[in-house]
Motif scaffolding. Structure first.
Motif, PDB file in Angstrom:
ATOM      1  N   GLN A 182     -41.984  99.057   9.445  1.00  0.00           N
ATOM      2  CA  GLN A 182     -41.840  99.378   8.150  1.00  0.00           C
ATOM      3  C   GLN A 182     -44.608  98.699   8.038  1.00  0.00           C
ATOM      4  O   GLN A 182     -44.476  98.700   7.220  1.00  0.00           O
ATOM      5  N   GLY A 183     -44.511  98.671   8.881  1.00  0.00           N
ATOM      6  CA  GLY A 183     -46.030  96.874   9.233  1.00  0.00           C
ATOM      7  C   GLY A 183     -45.720  95.814   8.161  1.00  0.00           C
ATOM      8  O   GLY A 183     -46.765  95.850   8.037  1.00  0.00           O
ATOM      9  N   LEU A 184     -44.598  95.750   7.770  1.00  0.00           N
ATOM     10  CA  LEU A 184     -44.978  94.095   7.843  1.00  0.00           C
ATOM     11  C   LEU A 184     -44.863  93.212   8.691  1.00  0.00           C
ATOM     12  O   LEU A 184     -43.980  93.645  10.107  1.00  0.00           O
ATOM     13  N   THR A 185     -45.565  92.428   8.643  1.00  0.00           N
ATOM     14  CA  THR A 185     -45.706  91.027  10.058  1.00  0.00           C
ATOM     15  C   THR A 185     -45.111  89.791   9.025  1.00  0.00           C
ATOM     16  O   THR A 185     -45.250  89.298   8.081  1.00  0.00           O
ATOM     17  N   VAL A 186     -43.573  89.684   9.811  1.00  0.00           N
ATOM     18  CA  VAL A 186     -42.862  88.211   9.259  1.00  0.00           C
ATOM     19  C   VAL A 186     -43.594  87.287  10.053  1.00  0.00           C
ATOM     20  O   VAL A 186     -43.899  87.253  10.693  1.00  0.00           O
ATOM     21  N   SER A 187     -43.943  86.163   8.789  1.00  0.00           N
ATOM     22  CA  SER A 187     -44.365  84.496   9.408  1.00  0.00           C
ATOM     23  C   SER A 187     -43.514  83.750  10.135  1.00  0.00           C
ATOM     24  O   SER A 187     -43.594  82.983   9.895  1.00  0.00           O
ATOM     25  N   GLY A 188     -41.637  84.142   9.555  1.00  0.00           N
ATOM     26  CA  GLY A 188     -40.533  83.180   9.683  1.00  0.00           C
ATOM     27  C   GLY A 188     -39.410  84.047   9.243  1.00  0.00           C
ATOM     28  O   GLY A 188     -39.262  84.824   8.607  1.00  0.00           O
ATOM     29  N   VAL A 189     -39.258  82.771   9.278  1.00  0.00           N
ATOM     30  CA  VAL A 189     -36.991  83.373   8.875  1.00  0.00           C
ATOM     31  C   VAL A 189     -36.371  81.969   8.452  1.00  0.00           C
ATOM     32  O   VAL A 189     -36.620  80.914   8.972  1.00  0.00           O
ATOM     33  N   GLU A 190     -36.547  82.504   7.110  1.00  0.00           N
ATOM     34  CA  GLU A 190     -35.229  81.804   6.552  1.00  0.00           C
ATOM     35  C   GLU A 190     -33.056  81.786   6.494  1.00  0.00           C
ATOM     36  O   GLU A 190     -33.283  82.788   6.079  1.00  0.00           O
ATOM     37  N   ILE A 191     -32.698  80.724   6.928  1.00  0.00           N
ATOM     38  CA  ILE A 191     -31.643  80.834   7.130  1.00  0.00           C
ATOM     39  C   ILE A 191     -30.969  80.273   5.354  1.00  0.00           C
ATOM     40  O   ILE A 191     -30.938  79.014   4.948  1.00  0.00           O
ATOM     41  N   ASP A 192     -30.348  80.841   4.264  1.00  0.00           N
ATOM     42  CA  ASP A 192     -29.912  80.460   3.228  1.00  0.00           C
ATOM     43  C   ASP A 192     -28.015  80.319   3.432  1.00  0.00           C
ATOM     44  O   ASP A 192     -27.710  81.530   3.048  1.00  0.00           O
ATOM     45  N   HIS A 193     -27.543  79.013   3.845  1.00  0.00           N
ATOM     46  CA  HIS A 193     -26.588  78.831   3.865  1.00  0.00           C
ATOM     47  C   HIS A 193     -25.777  77.994   3.474  1.00  0.00           C
ATOM     48  O   HIS A 193     -26.076  76.925   3.947  1.00  0.00           O
ATOM     49  N   ASP A 194     -24.852  77.603   1.989  1.00  0.00           N
ATOM     50  CA  ASP A 194     -24.280  76.769   1.676  1.00  0.00           C
ATOM     51  C   ASP A 194     -22.867  76.038   2.420  1.00  0.00           C
ATOM     52  O   ASP A 194     -21.973  75.979   1.578  1.00  0.00           O
ATOM     53  N   ALA A 195     -23.448  75.308   3.539  1.00  0.00           N
ATOM     54  CA  ALA A 195     -22.305  75.243   4.323  1.00  0.00           C
ATOM     55  C   ALA A 195     -21.656  74.009   3.839  1.00  0.00           C
ATOM     56  O   ALA A 195     -22.181  72.582   3.086  1.00  0.00           O
ATOM     57  N   GLY A 196     -20.146  73.994   4.175  1.00  0.00           N
ATOM     58  CA  GLY A 196     -19.446  72.086   3.396  1.00  0.00           C
ATOM     59  C   GLY A 196     -19.938  71.030   4.779  1.00  0.00           C
ATOM     60  O   GLY A 196     -20.760  72.234   6.056  1.00  0.00           O
ATOM     61  N   ASN A 197     -20.459  70.113   4.758  1.00  0.00           N
ATOM     62  CA  ASN A 197     -20.145  69.114   5.632  1.00  0.00           C
ATOM     63  C   ASN A 197     -19.441  68.550   6.194  1.00  0.00           C
ATOM     64  O   ASN A 197     -20.243  69.386   8.117  1.00  0.00           O
ATOM     65  N   ALA A 198     -18.454  69.576   6.369  1.00  0.00           N
ATOM     66  CA  ALA A 198     -17.266  69.893   8.069  1.00  0.00           C
ATOM     67  C   ALA A 198     -17.773  70.439   8.326  1.00  0.00           C
ATOM     68  O   ALA A 198     -17.622  70.993  10.151  1.00  0.00           O
ATOM     69  N   ARG A 199     -18.521  71.921   7.966  1.00  0.00           N
ATOM     70  CA  ARG A 199     -18.905  73.013   8.759  1.00  0.00           C
ATOM     71  C   ARG A 199     -20.431  72.870   9.557  1.00  0.00           C
ATOM     72  O   ARG A 199     -21.075  73.898  10.595  1.00  0.00           O
ATOM     73  N   LEU A 200     -21.034  71.783   9.169  1.00  0.00           N
ATOM     74  CA  LEU A 200     -21.560  71.369   9.891  1.00  0.00           C
ATOM     75  C   LEU A 200     -22.207  71.142  11.590  1.00  0.00           C
ATOM     76  O   LEU A 200     -23.613  72.093  12.047  1.00  0.00           O
ATOM     77  N   PRO A 201     -20.991  70.388  11.769  1.00  0.00           N
ATOM     78  CA  PRO A 201     -21.930  70.771  13.473  1.00  0.00           C
ATOM     79  C   PRO A 201     -21.866  72.304  14.095  1.00  0.00           C
ATOM     80  O   PRO A 201     -22.579  72.970  14.540  1.00  0.00           O
ATOM     81  N   ASP A 202     -20.323  73.593  13.492  1.00  0.00           N
ATOM     82  CA  ASP A 202     -20.683  74.837  14.162  1.00  0.00           C
ATOM     83  C   ASP A 202     -21.855  75.553  13.493  1.00  0.00           C
ATOM     84  O   ASP A 202     -22.853  76.359  14.046  1.00  0.00           O
ATOM     85  N   TYR A 203     -22.605  75.077  12.531  1.00  0.00           N
ATOM     86  CA  TYR A 203     -23.628  75.678  11.785  1.00  0.00           C
ATOM     87  C   TYR A 203     -24.901  75.144  12.754  1.00  0.00           C
ATOM     88  O   TYR A 203     -26.363  76.062  12.935  1.00  0.00           O
ATOM     89  N   ARG A 204     -25.341  74.106  12.889  1.00  0.00           N
ATOM     90  CA  ARG A 204     -25.931  73.471  14.516  1.00  0.00           C
ATOM     91  C   ARG A 204     -25.937  74.643  15.205  1.00  0.00           C
ATOM     92  O   ARG A 204     -27.091  74.837  15.254  1.00  0.00           O
ATOM     93  N   THR A 205     -24.427  74.583  15.633  1.00  0.00           N
ATOM     94  CA  THR A 205     -24.812  75.901  16.715  1.00  0.00           C
ATOM     95  C   THR A 205     -25.427  76.703  16.392  1.00  0.00           C
ATOM     96  O   THR A 205     -25.799  77.169  17.823  1.00  0.00           O
ATOM     97  N   PHE A 206     -25.284  77.664  15.626  1.00  0.00           N
ATOM     98  CA  PHE A 206     -25.866  78.862  15.032  1.00  0.00           C
ATOM     99  C   PHE A 206     -26.872  78.690  15.290  1.00  0.00           C
ATOM    100  O   PHE A 206     -27.888  79.843  15.371  1.00  0.00           O
ATOM    101  N   LEU A 207     -27.799  78.027  14.501  1.00  0.00           N
ATOM    102  CA  LEU A 207     -28.867  77.429  14.489  1.00  0.00           C
ATOM    103  C   LEU A 207     -29.108  77.323  15.895  1.00  0.00           C
ATOM    104  O   LEU A 207     -30.931  78.400  16.031  1.00  0.00           O
TER     105      LEU A 207
END
Length: 398
Positions: A119-144
Protein backbone atom coordinates in the motif's frame (compact mmCIF):
# COMPACT_ATOMS: atom_id res chain seq x y z
CA UNK A 1 54.47 35.75 41.58
CA UNK A 2 51.23 37.71 41.43
CA UNK A 3 50.74 36.40 37.86
CA UNK A 4 50.80 32.77 38.99
CA UNK A 5 48.52 33.49 41.95
CA UNK A 6 45.99 35.16 39.68
CA UNK A 7 46.26 32.38 37.10
CA UNK A 8 45.64 29.78 39.80
CA UNK A 9 42.57 31.68 40.97
CA UNK A 10 41.19 31.87 37.45
CA UNK A 11 41.77 28.14 36.90
CA UNK A 12 40.05 27.32 40.19
CA UNK A 13 37.07 29.49 39.26
CA UNK A 14 36.80 27.83 35.85
CA UNK A 15 36.90 24.36 37.40
CA UNK A 16 34.23 25.35 39.91
CA UNK A 17 32.03 26.75 37.14
CA UNK A 18 32.41 23.57 35.06
CA UNK A 19 31.57 21.45 38.08
CA UNK A 20 28.36 23.43 38.64
CA UNK A 21 27.23 23.17 35.03
CA UNK A 22 24.96 20.19 34.40
CA UNK A 23 24.75 18.58 30.97
CA UNK A 24 21.57 19.64 29.21
CA UNK A 25 19.27 16.65 28.74
CA UNK A 26 17.83 16.28 25.22
CA UNK A 27 14.10 17.02 24.98
CA UNK A 28 11.87 14.00 25.43
CA UNK A 29 10.45 12.64 22.20
CA UNK A 30 6.65 12.78 21.97
CA UNK A 31 4.78 10.06 20.08
CA UNK A 32 1.16 8.96 19.60
CA UNK A 33 -0.75 5.72 19.59
CA UNK A 34 -3.40 5.52 16.87
CA UNK A 35 -5.63 2.84 18.34
CA UNK A 36 -8.88 2.94 16.40
CA UNK A 37 -9.74 -0.38 14.79
CA UNK A 38 -12.00 1.32 12.25
CA UNK A 39 -10.66 4.50 10.68
CA UNK A 40 -13.12 7.32 9.91
CA UNK A 41 -13.01 10.67 8.09
CA UNK A 42 -12.19 12.27 11.48
CA UNK A 43 -8.68 10.81 11.27
CA UNK A 44 -7.67 13.31 8.61
CA UNK A 45 -8.05 16.37 10.85
CA UNK A 46 -6.64 14.57 13.89
CA UNK A 47 -3.48 13.56 12.03
CA UNK A 48 -3.07 16.99 10.50
CA UNK A 49 -3.48 18.83 13.80
CA UNK A 50 -1.14 16.49 15.69
CA UNK A 51 1.70 16.59 13.19
CA UNK A 52 3.63 19.48 14.73
CA UNK A 53 3.74 18.06 18.26
CA UNK A 54 4.32 14.33 17.85
CA UNK A 55 7.20 12.77 15.96
CA UNK A 56 6.01 9.21 15.41
CA UNK A 57 2.77 7.26 15.02
CA UNK A 58 2.38 3.84 16.61
CA UNK A 59 -0.58 2.41 14.75
CA UNK A 60 -2.70 -0.55 15.78
CA UNK A 61 -2.32 -3.01 12.92
CA UNK A 62 -3.40 -6.44 14.09
CA UNK A 63 -5.00 -8.12 17.09
CA UNK A 64 -5.23 -11.74 18.22
CA UNK A 65 -8.10 -12.75 20.52
CA UNK A 66 -8.69 -16.07 22.33
CA UNK A 67 -12.08 -16.72 20.73
CA UNK A 68 -12.36 -14.35 17.78
CA UNK A 69 -8.96 -15.10 16.27
CA UNK A 70 -7.18 -12.49 14.17
CA UNK A 71 -8.59 -9.05 13.43
CA UNK A 72 -6.92 -6.38 11.35
CA UNK A 73 -7.35 -2.66 11.90
CA UNK A 74 -8.85 -0.97 8.84
CA UNK A 75 -6.30 1.78 8.41
CA UNK A 76 -6.38 4.55 5.82
CA UNK A 77 -3.04 4.02 4.07
CA UNK A 78 -3.49 7.14 1.92
CA UNK A 79 -3.73 9.31 5.05
CA UNK A 80 -0.67 7.68 6.58
CA UNK A 81 1.32 8.19 3.38
CA UNK A 82 0.22 11.82 3.28
CA UNK A 83 1.13 12.26 6.95
CA UNK A 84 4.70 11.14 6.37
CA UNK A 85 5.76 10.57 9.99
CA UNK A 86 7.69 7.44 11.02
CA UNK A 87 5.24 4.59 11.37
CA UNK A 88 5.42 1.72 13.86
CA UNK A 89 3.04 -1.19 13.39
CA UNK A 90 1.59 -2.43 16.69
CA UNK A 91 0.49 -6.04 17.04
CA UNK A 92 -1.75 -6.72 20.01
CA UNK A 93 -1.66 -10.28 21.40
CA UNK A 94 -4.40 -10.61 24.00
CA UNK A 95 -3.09 -11.54 27.42
CA UNK A 96 -5.78 -14.25 27.70
CA UNK A 97 -4.42 -16.26 24.78
CA UNK A 98 -3.87 -19.81 26.09
CA UNK A 99 -0.47 -19.98 24.37
CA UNK A 100 1.59 -18.28 21.68
CA UNK A 101 1.59 -20.11 18.35
CA UNK A 102 4.93 -18.65 17.37
CA UNK A 103 5.03 -19.56 13.71
CA UNK A 104 1.44 -18.52 13.12
CA UNK A 105 1.97 -15.15 14.82
CA UNK A 106 5.18 -14.48 12.92
CA UNK A 107 3.43 -15.37 9.67
CA UNK A 108 0.58 -12.96 10.43
CA UNK A 109 3.03 -10.16 11.25
CA UNK A 110 5.01 -10.71 8.08
CA UNK A 111 1.80 -10.64 6.04
CA UNK A 112 0.72 -7.33 7.59
CA UNK A 113 4.12 -5.79 6.88
CA UNK A 114 4.00 -7.03 3.29
CA UNK A 115 0.47 -5.68 2.81
CA UNK A 116 1.38 -2.29 4.23
CA UNK A 117 4.42 -2.14 1.97
CA UNK A 118 2.19 -2.97 -1.01
CA UNK A 119 0.00 0.00 0.00
CA UNK A 120 3.03 2.27 -0.18
CA UNK A 121 3.73 2.50 3.56
CA UNK A 122 7.25 2.43 4.98
CA UNK A 123 7.27 0.79 8.39
CA UNK A 124 9.90 2.12 10.79
CA UNK A 125 9.41 -0.53 13.47
CA UNK A 126 7.25 -3.28 14.96
CA UNK A 127 5.82 -3.24 18.47
CA UNK A 128 4.37 -6.29 20.22
CA UNK A 129 1.72 -5.53 22.84
CA UNK A 130 1.25 -8.62 25.01
CA UNK A 131 0.23 -8.49 28.68
CA UNK A 132 1.93 -11.73 29.64
CA UNK A 133 1.91 -12.86 33.24
CA UNK A 134 5.29 -13.22 34.91
CA UNK A 135 5.14 -17.02 34.75
CA UNK A 136 4.91 -16.84 30.95
CA UNK A 137 7.81 -14.45 30.38
CA UNK A 138 10.33 -17.21 29.47
CA UNK A 139 8.07 -18.40 26.64
CA UNK A 140 7.42 -14.81 25.58
CA UNK A 141 11.18 -14.15 25.45
CA UNK A 142 11.64 -17.21 23.23
CA UNK A 143 8.95 -15.91 20.88
CA UNK A 144 10.54 -12.46 20.72
CA UNK A 145 13.97 -13.91 19.96
CA UNK A 146 12.45 -15.98 17.19
CA UNK A 147 10.55 -12.98 15.80
CA UNK A 148 13.70 -10.83 15.95
CA UNK A 149 15.52 -13.42 13.82
CA UNK A 150 12.70 -13.46 11.24
CA UNK A 151 12.32 -9.68 10.88
CA UNK A 152 14.71 -7.60 8.74
CA UNK A 153 17.76 -6.84 10.87
CA UNK A 154 17.37 -3.08 10.30
CA UNK A 155 13.73 -3.04 11.47
CA UNK A 156 13.55 -2.15 15.20
CA UNK A 157 11.48 -4.39 17.47
CA UNK A 158 9.88 -3.01 20.63
CA UNK A 159 7.45 -4.33 23.21
CA UNK A 160 4.82 -2.87 25.49
CA UNK A 161 5.80 -3.76 29.05
CA UNK A 162 4.05 -4.00 32.41
CA UNK A 163 5.35 -2.67 35.74
CA UNK A 164 4.49 -6.07 37.25
CA UNK A 165 7.41 -7.51 35.29
CA UNK A 166 9.82 -5.64 37.55
CA UNK A 167 9.37 -8.51 40.02
CA UNK A 168 10.58 -11.13 37.53
CA UNK A 169 14.14 -12.38 37.29
CA UNK A 170 13.43 -13.00 33.59
CA UNK A 171 13.08 -9.29 32.80
CA UNK A 172 16.71 -8.46 31.90
CA UNK A 173 16.86 -11.29 29.36
CA UNK A 174 13.46 -10.31 27.96
CA UNK A 175 14.56 -6.71 27.44
CA UNK A 176 17.82 -7.87 25.88
CA UNK A 177 15.84 -9.62 23.11
CA UNK A 178 14.30 -6.36 21.77
CA UNK A 179 15.57 -2.95 20.74
CA UNK A 180 13.41 -0.86 23.09
CA UNK A 181 10.47 -1.12 25.46
CA UNK A 182 7.35 0.91 26.23
CA UNK A 183 6.45 0.86 29.91
CA UNK A 184 2.68 1.15 30.31
CA UNK A 185 2.00 3.05 33.52
CA UNK A 186 -1.78 3.48 33.21
CA UNK A 187 -4.28 0.79 34.09
CA UNK A 188 -7.30 -0.02 36.24
CA UNK A 189 -5.49 -1.96 38.97
CA UNK A 190 -7.54 -0.42 41.77
CA UNK A 191 -10.58 1.79 40.94
CA UNK A 192 -10.08 3.68 44.20
CA UNK A 193 -6.77 5.00 42.86
CA UNK A 194 -8.26 6.12 39.57
CA UNK A 195 -6.87 5.59 36.11
CA UNK A 196 -3.39 6.93 36.77
CA UNK A 197 -1.06 7.63 39.69
CA UNK A 198 1.74 10.03 38.75
CA UNK A 199 3.89 9.30 41.80
CA UNK A 200 3.71 5.56 41.21
CA UNK A 201 4.38 6.03 37.48
CA UNK A 202 7.57 7.94 38.25
CA UNK A 203 8.70 5.25 40.69
CA UNK A 204 8.11 2.57 38.06
CA UNK A 205 10.07 4.58 35.49
CA UNK A 206 13.02 4.95 37.88
CA UNK A 207 12.96 1.22 38.64
CA UNK A 208 12.74 0.36 34.94
CA UNK A 209 15.75 2.56 34.18
CA UNK A 210 17.83 0.46 36.59
CA UNK A 211 16.93 -2.78 34.81
CA UNK A 212 17.10 -1.92 31.12
CA UNK A 213 20.24 -0.99 29.22
CA UNK A 214 18.28 0.08 26.15
CA UNK A 215 16.01 3.04 25.35
CA UNK A 216 12.56 2.93 26.85
CA UNK A 217 9.42 5.04 26.60
CA UNK A 218 6.54 5.72 28.94
CA UNK A 219 3.01 5.13 27.65
CA UNK A 220 0.84 7.82 29.25
CA UNK A 221 -2.97 8.17 29.28
CA UNK A 222 -4.87 10.93 27.50
CA UNK A 223 -8.25 9.26 27.85
CA UNK A 224 -10.93 8.06 30.23
CA UNK A 225 -12.92 4.91 30.89
CA UNK A 226 -16.14 3.92 32.59
CA UNK A 227 -16.39 1.20 35.21
CA UNK A 228 -19.51 -0.95 35.36
CA UNK A 229 -20.42 -3.53 37.99
CA UNK A 230 -19.29 -7.02 36.95
CA UNK A 231 -20.89 -10.34 37.77
CA UNK A 232 -17.81 -11.54 39.69
CA UNK A 233 -17.42 -8.32 41.65
CA UNK A 234 -14.52 -7.01 39.58
CA UNK A 235 -15.49 -3.95 37.49
CA UNK A 236 -16.07 -4.18 33.75
CA UNK A 237 -14.06 -1.53 31.88
CA UNK A 238 -15.73 0.37 29.03
CA UNK A 239 -13.46 2.52 26.89
CA UNK A 240 -13.81 3.37 23.20
CA UNK A 241 -16.08 0.37 22.53
CA UNK A 242 -19.52 0.43 24.28
CA UNK A 243 -20.26 -2.49 26.63
CA UNK A 244 -23.78 -3.90 26.54
CA UNK A 245 -24.39 -4.04 30.28
CA UNK A 246 -26.86 -2.35 32.60
CA UNK A 247 -25.71 -0.52 35.70
CA UNK A 248 -24.40 2.84 36.73
CA UNK A 249 -21.19 3.87 35.01
CA UNK A 250 -18.39 5.40 37.05
CA UNK A 251 -16.30 7.63 34.83
CA UNK A 252 -12.53 7.85 35.33
CA UNK A 253 -10.45 10.35 33.37
CA UNK A 254 -6.71 10.95 33.37
CA UNK A 255 -6.07 14.43 34.78
CA UNK A 256 -4.24 16.70 32.29
CA UNK A 257 -2.85 18.86 35.11
CA UNK A 258 -1.35 15.81 36.79
CA UNK A 259 0.16 14.54 33.53
CA UNK A 260 1.50 17.99 32.71
CA UNK A 261 3.32 18.12 36.05
CA UNK A 262 4.77 14.66 35.50
CA UNK A 263 5.95 15.65 32.03
CA UNK A 264 7.75 18.68 33.46
CA UNK A 265 9.48 16.55 36.10
CA UNK A 266 10.59 13.99 33.51
CA UNK A 267 11.93 16.69 31.21
CA UNK A 268 13.87 18.31 34.06
CA UNK A 269 15.27 15.07 35.48
CA UNK A 270 14.71 12.13 33.12
CA UNK A 271 15.47 8.60 34.34
CA UNK A 272 18.41 6.97 32.63
CA UNK A 273 17.57 5.54 29.18
CA UNK A 274 14.17 7.30 29.02
CA UNK A 275 13.80 8.25 25.35
CA UNK A 276 10.34 9.78 25.29
CA UNK A 277 6.62 9.70 26.02
CA UNK A 278 3.92 7.96 24.00
CA UNK A 279 0.36 9.19 24.48
CA UNK A 280 -2.61 6.87 24.34
CA UNK A 281 -4.49 7.69 22.20
CA UNK A 282 -4.93 9.97 19.17
CA UNK A 283 -8.23 11.74 19.92
CA UNK A 284 -10.84 12.07 17.22
CA UNK A 285 -13.59 14.67 17.06
CA UNK A 286 -16.49 13.37 19.12
CA UNK A 287 -14.38 10.94 21.17
CA UNK A 288 -16.07 11.53 24.53
CA UNK A 289 -13.53 9.47 26.47
CA UNK A 290 -10.37 11.16 25.25
CA UNK A 291 -8.83 14.54 25.89
CA UNK A 292 -9.31 17.01 23.10
CA UNK A 293 -6.34 17.34 20.78
CA UNK A 294 -5.94 20.94 21.95
CA UNK A 295 -5.42 19.76 25.53
CA UNK A 296 -3.15 16.90 24.48
CA UNK A 297 -1.00 19.24 22.39
CA UNK A 298 -0.74 21.70 25.30
CA UNK A 299 0.25 18.99 27.79
CA UNK A 300 2.85 17.52 25.44
CA UNK A 301 4.38 20.96 24.85
CA UNK A 302 4.39 21.79 28.54
CA UNK A 303 2.13 24.84 28.11
CA UNK A 304 0.38 26.40 31.08
CA UNK A 305 -3.12 24.92 31.21
CA UNK A 306 -6.26 26.94 31.77
CA UNK A 307 -9.99 26.72 31.24
CA UNK A 308 -11.84 29.86 30.06
CA UNK A 309 -15.59 29.39 30.17
CA UNK A 310 -17.98 32.03 28.88
CA UNK A 311 -21.61 32.31 27.82
CA UNK A 312 -22.42 32.67 24.15
CA UNK A 313 -25.68 34.03 22.74
CA UNK A 314 -27.09 33.84 19.25
CA UNK A 315 -30.18 36.06 18.90
CA UNK A 316 -32.75 36.25 16.14
CA UNK A 317 -36.03 38.15 16.55
CA UNK A 318 -35.86 37.94 20.34
CA UNK A 319 -35.08 34.20 20.41
CA UNK A 320 -31.75 33.50 22.11
CA UNK A 321 -29.81 30.26 21.70
CA UNK A 322 -27.66 29.94 24.82
CA UNK A 323 -24.34 28.06 24.85
CA UNK A 324 -21.26 27.73 27.01
CA UNK A 325 -17.83 27.93 25.31
CA UNK A 326 -14.35 26.99 26.47
CA UNK A 327 -11.75 29.32 25.01
CA UNK A 328 -8.87 27.87 27.04
CA UNK A 329 -6.54 24.97 26.23
CA UNK A 330 -7.82 22.69 29.01
CA UNK A 331 -10.95 20.57 28.67
CA UNK A 332 -13.53 21.52 31.28
CA UNK A 333 -16.38 19.79 33.10
CA UNK A 334 -19.79 21.23 32.39
CA UNK A 335 -20.28 24.15 34.79
CA UNK A 336 -22.43 23.41 37.80
CA UNK A 337 -24.64 26.48 37.38
CA UNK A 338 -25.23 29.40 35.02
CA UNK A 339 -27.35 32.48 35.72
CA UNK A 340 -28.71 34.95 33.15
CA UNK A 341 -30.06 38.37 33.99
CA UNK A 342 -33.14 38.85 31.77
CA UNK A 343 -36.14 41.07 31.08
CA UNK A 344 -39.61 40.20 29.81
CA UNK A 345 -39.16 36.53 28.94
CA UNK A 346 -42.21 34.68 27.62
CA UNK A 347 -40.53 31.31 27.18
CA UNK A 348 -37.35 29.43 28.01
CA UNK A 349 -36.09 25.87 28.40
CA UNK A 350 -32.94 23.86 29.13
CA UNK A 351 -31.47 21.20 26.87
CA UNK A 352 -30.48 17.71 27.99
CA UNK A 353 -28.09 17.72 30.93
CA UNK A 354 -29.43 20.89 32.56
CA UNK A 355 -32.57 21.99 34.42
CA UNK A 356 -34.06 25.49 34.28
CA UNK A 357 -35.43 27.60 37.10
CA UNK A 358 -37.08 30.89 36.04
CA UNK A 359 -37.97 34.05 37.89
CA UNK A 360 -39.05 37.35 36.28
CA UNK A 361 -35.49 38.70 36.11
CA UNK A 362 -33.29 35.58 36.31
CA UNK A 363 -32.81 32.30 34.45
CA UNK A 364 -30.80 29.66 36.35
CA UNK A 365 -29.47 26.59 34.54
CA UNK A 366 -28.37 23.80 36.92
CA UNK A 367 -26.32 20.77 35.84
CA UNK A 368 -28.07 17.40 36.15
CA UNK A 369 -25.31 15.13 34.85
CA UNK A 370 -21.59 15.18 34.19
CA UNK A 371 -20.04 16.07 30.87
CA UNK A 372 -17.05 17.88 29.36
CA UNK A 373 -16.53 20.84 27.07
CA UNK A 374 -13.45 20.38 24.91
CA UNK A 375 -10.83 23.09 24.75
CA UNK A 376 -11.89 25.40 21.95
CA UNK A 377 -15.38 23.90 21.87
CA UNK A 378 -18.85 24.81 23.05
CA UNK A 379 -22.11 23.20 24.12
CA UNK A 380 -25.69 24.42 23.80
CA UNK A 381 -27.51 24.50 27.15
CA UNK A 382 -30.89 26.05 26.34
CA UNK A 383 -32.93 28.80 24.74
CA UNK A 384 -34.97 31.79 25.84
CA UNK A 385 -37.37 34.23 24.19
CA UNK A 386 -36.79 37.52 25.99
CA UNK A 387 -36.89 41.25 25.34
CA UNK A 388 -33.35 41.51 26.71
CA UNK A 389 -30.53 39.40 28.20
CA UNK A 390 -27.87 41.32 30.11
CA UNK A 391 -24.62 39.58 29.21
CA UNK A 392 -22.68 41.60 31.78
CA UNK A 393 -25.05 40.42 34.49
CA UNK A 394 -24.85 36.76 33.49
CA UNK A 395 -22.42 34.39 35.24
CA UNK A 396 -20.86 30.92 35.01
CA UNK A 397 -20.25 28.99 38.23
CA UNK A 398 -17.85 26.05 37.71
Amino acid sequence: MWFFVRLSALLAAALLLNACEQPVAPPLDQQLYVWQRQWTPAHEAALRDSRAGFSTLRVLALQAFPQEGWRRARIDSALLKQDGRPLIAVIRLDGQLPSLDKQQIIGQIQQVLADWQTQGLTVSGVEIDHDAGNARLPDYRTFLSQLRAELPSALPLSITALPAWLGSAQLPELLASVDSSVLQVHAISDPRRGLFDAKQAKQWAEAWSRVTTKPFYLALPAYGVALLPGASGAPVVESEVPVERVGKRRELLADPLQLSQLGAELRDDPPKHLAGLIWFRLPLAGDRRAWSLSTLNAVARGDALQTRLSLQFAEQNGLYDIAISNQGNLDSPWPERLTLAVKDCDGADALAGYALQQTPDLLTFTRLQDGRIAAGGQRAIGWARCAHIDQGGSHVYP
